[in-house]
Design a protein around this motif. Structure first.
Motif, short mmCIF file in Angstrom:
data_model
loop_
_atom_site.label_atom_id
_atom_site.label_comp_id
_atom_site.label_asym_id
_atom_site.label_seq_id
_atom_site.Cartn_x
_atom_site.Cartn_y
_atom_site.Cartn_z
N PHE A 21 91.08 20.89 16.00
CA PHE A 21 90.91 21.07 17.44
C PHE A 21 90.13 22.33 17.73
CE2 PHE A 21 94.53 18.30 17.38
CZ PHE A 21 94.39 17.53 18.53
N SER A 22 89.32 22.26 18.80
CA SER A 22 88.66 23.47 19.28
C SER A 22 88.86 23.54 20.79
CB SER A 22 87.17 23.46 18.94
OG SER A 22 86.50 22.40 19.59
N VAL A 23 88.92 24.77 21.28
CA VAL A 23 89.06 25.01 22.71
C VAL A 23 88.13 26.15 23.09
CG1 VAL A 23 91.02 26.60 22.42
CG2 VAL A 23 90.72 25.38 24.58
N GLY A 24 87.54 26.04 24.27
CA GLY A 24 86.65 27.12 24.66
C GLY A 24 86.07 26.96 26.04
N PRO A 25 85.45 28.03 26.50
CA PRO A 25 84.82 28.02 27.83
C PRO A 25 83.48 27.29 27.80
CG PRO A 25 84.45 30.12 26.78
CD PRO A 25 85.34 29.33 25.85
N GLU A 26 83.08 26.81 28.96
CA GLU A 26 81.77 26.19 29.15
C GLU A 26 81.08 26.83 30.33
OE1 GLU A 26 80.92 22.11 28.99
OE2 GLU A 26 82.44 21.67 27.49
N LEU A 27 79.78 26.89 30.23
CA LEU A 27 78.95 27.37 31.32
C LEU A 27 77.88 26.31 31.53
CD1 LEU A 27 78.25 29.76 33.21
CD2 LEU A 27 76.81 30.65 31.37
N SER A 146 76.78 9.38 35.87
CA SER A 146 76.14 8.32 36.65
C SER A 146 77.19 7.46 37.35
CB SER A 146 75.30 7.42 35.75
OG SER A 146 74.27 8.14 35.16
N GLY A 147 76.96 7.21 38.63
CA GLY A 147 77.85 6.34 39.41
C GLY A 147 77.95 6.85 40.82
N GLY A 148 78.61 6.09 41.66
CA GLY A 148 78.82 6.54 43.03
C GLY A 148 77.53 6.79 43.77
N ASN A 149 77.10 8.04 43.81
CA ASN A 149 75.90 8.44 44.55
C ASN A 149 74.70 8.69 43.65
OD1 ASN A 149 77.35 8.31 46.94
ND2 ASN A 149 78.04 10.42 46.77
N GLY A 150 74.59 8.02 42.53
CA GLY A 150 73.47 8.22 41.61
C GLY A 150 73.90 9.02 40.40
N THR A 151 72.97 9.75 39.81
CA THR A 151 73.24 10.53 38.61
C THR A 151 73.09 12.02 38.91
OG1 THR A 151 72.48 8.76 37.17
CG2 THR A 151 72.54 10.96 36.21
N ILE A 152 74.06 12.80 38.46
CA ILE A 152 73.93 14.25 38.53
C ILE A 152 73.93 14.77 37.10
CG2 ILE A 152 74.98 14.44 40.81
CD1 ILE A 152 77.53 15.45 39.49
N GLY A 153 73.29 15.90 36.89
CA GLY A 153 73.18 16.43 35.54
C GLY A 153 73.25 17.94 35.50
N ALA A 154 73.51 18.45 34.30
CA ALA A 154 73.60 19.89 34.10
C ALA A 154 73.30 20.22 32.64
CB ALA A 154 74.98 20.40 34.47
N ILE A 155 72.70 21.36 32.42
CA ILE A 155 72.50 21.89 31.08
C ILE A 155 73.68 22.81 30.81
CG2 ILE A 155 71.04 23.35 29.64
CD1 ILE A 155 68.68 22.31 31.40
N GLY A 156 74.37 22.57 29.70
CA GLY A 156 75.59 23.32 29.43
C GLY A 156 75.60 24.02 28.10
N VAL A 157 76.42 25.05 28.03
CA VAL A 157 76.64 25.83 26.82
C VAL A 157 78.16 25.89 26.61
CG1 VAL A 157 76.38 28.09 25.72
CG2 VAL A 157 74.59 27.23 27.24
N ARG A 158 78.59 25.65 25.37
CA ARG A 158 80.02 25.71 25.03
C ARG A 158 80.19 26.61 23.82
NH1 ARG A 158 83.76 22.45 21.58
NH2 ARG A 158 85.79 22.53 22.60
N LEU A 159 81.16 27.51 23.88
CA LEU A 159 81.52 28.34 22.73
C LEU A 159 83.01 28.13 22.52
CD1 LEU A 159 80.74 30.39 20.58
CD2 LEU A 159 81.32 32.19 22.22
N ALA A 160 83.37 27.52 21.40
CA ALA A 160 84.75 27.13 21.18
C ALA A 160 85.30 27.71 19.90
CB ALA A 160 84.87 25.61 21.15
N TYR A 161 86.61 27.89 19.89
CA TYR A 161 87.34 28.43 18.76
C TYR A 161 88.20 27.32 18.17
CZ TYR A 161 90.65 31.41 16.20
OH TYR A 161 91.42 31.97 15.23
N PHE A 162 88.13 27.12 16.85
CA PHE A 162 88.96 26.10 16.19
C PHE A 162 90.36 26.64 16.00
CE2 PHE A 162 84.82 24.39 15.16
CZ PHE A 162 85.03 23.05 15.36
N LEU A 163 91.33 25.88 16.47
CA LEU A 163 92.74 26.27 16.37
C LEU A 163 93.30 26.04 14.98
CD1 LEU A 163 93.85 24.66 19.72
CD2 LEU A 163 93.23 27.03 19.30
#
Length: 163
Positions: A21-27, A146-163
């Protein structure tokens, strides 16, 4: 969420067979038409992984992200967008800790747009070991809903720590 609980209990019971498992913040940074109404998103995710083959792992991810609404002038501001993704996917290690991957599933959107959408995320990442013997996972991805009102998108970064 019950799906995640079942996976979690199975994973902890079978840790020696390849679960981790890993857990971490996303931006996240809103992209496309989503960037007209929203800006930066922050949140966190929990990811379960099952190492199947030498270079391949199956993944399951759940999290929560909050995207800030942008001002529209005349003292009007878009409401924040909450996104709760639930995705499954694959990681393929191309060299050392470097990997490519993809995930697909559903996302529950609330606040600004309220609907359930199809969620998908291609990603690039790298897993590296710390001095304590634990691992970190850094990834760059594109999240699309995708759905509802079309498609929304984002560029994301994740840094996670393995438990």
């Amino acid at each position: 969420f019950s799906f995640l609980l079942i996976i979690s209990s199975a994973a902890f019971a079978q840790d020696e067979t390849g679960f981790k498992f890993s857990v971490g913040p996303e931006l996240g940074f809103a992209a496309g038409s989503f960037s007209n109404t929203h800006s930066v998103g922050t949140g966190a995710t929990l990811q379960a992984e099952y190492h199947m083959f030498e270079k391949m792992s199956l993944t399951g991810t759940v999290g929560i992200l909050f995207y800030a609404g942008k001002s529209q002038g005349n003292n009007l501001k878009n409401n924040a967008q909450t996104i709760i993704p639930l995705r499954g996917g694959i990681k393929y290690f191309v060299a050392g800790g470097a990997y490519i991957g993809a995930q697909a599933g559903v996302a529950f959107l609330g606040s600004y747009d309220k609907y359930v959408s199809f969620a998908y995320s291609p990603l690039l990442g790298y897993e590296f070991n710390t001095k304590s013997g634990k691992s970190l996972d850094a990834s760059l991805k594109y999240d699309a809903y995708s759905g509802g009102n079309g498609t929304i998108g984002a560029i994301g970064v994740r840094l996670a720590y393995f438990l």
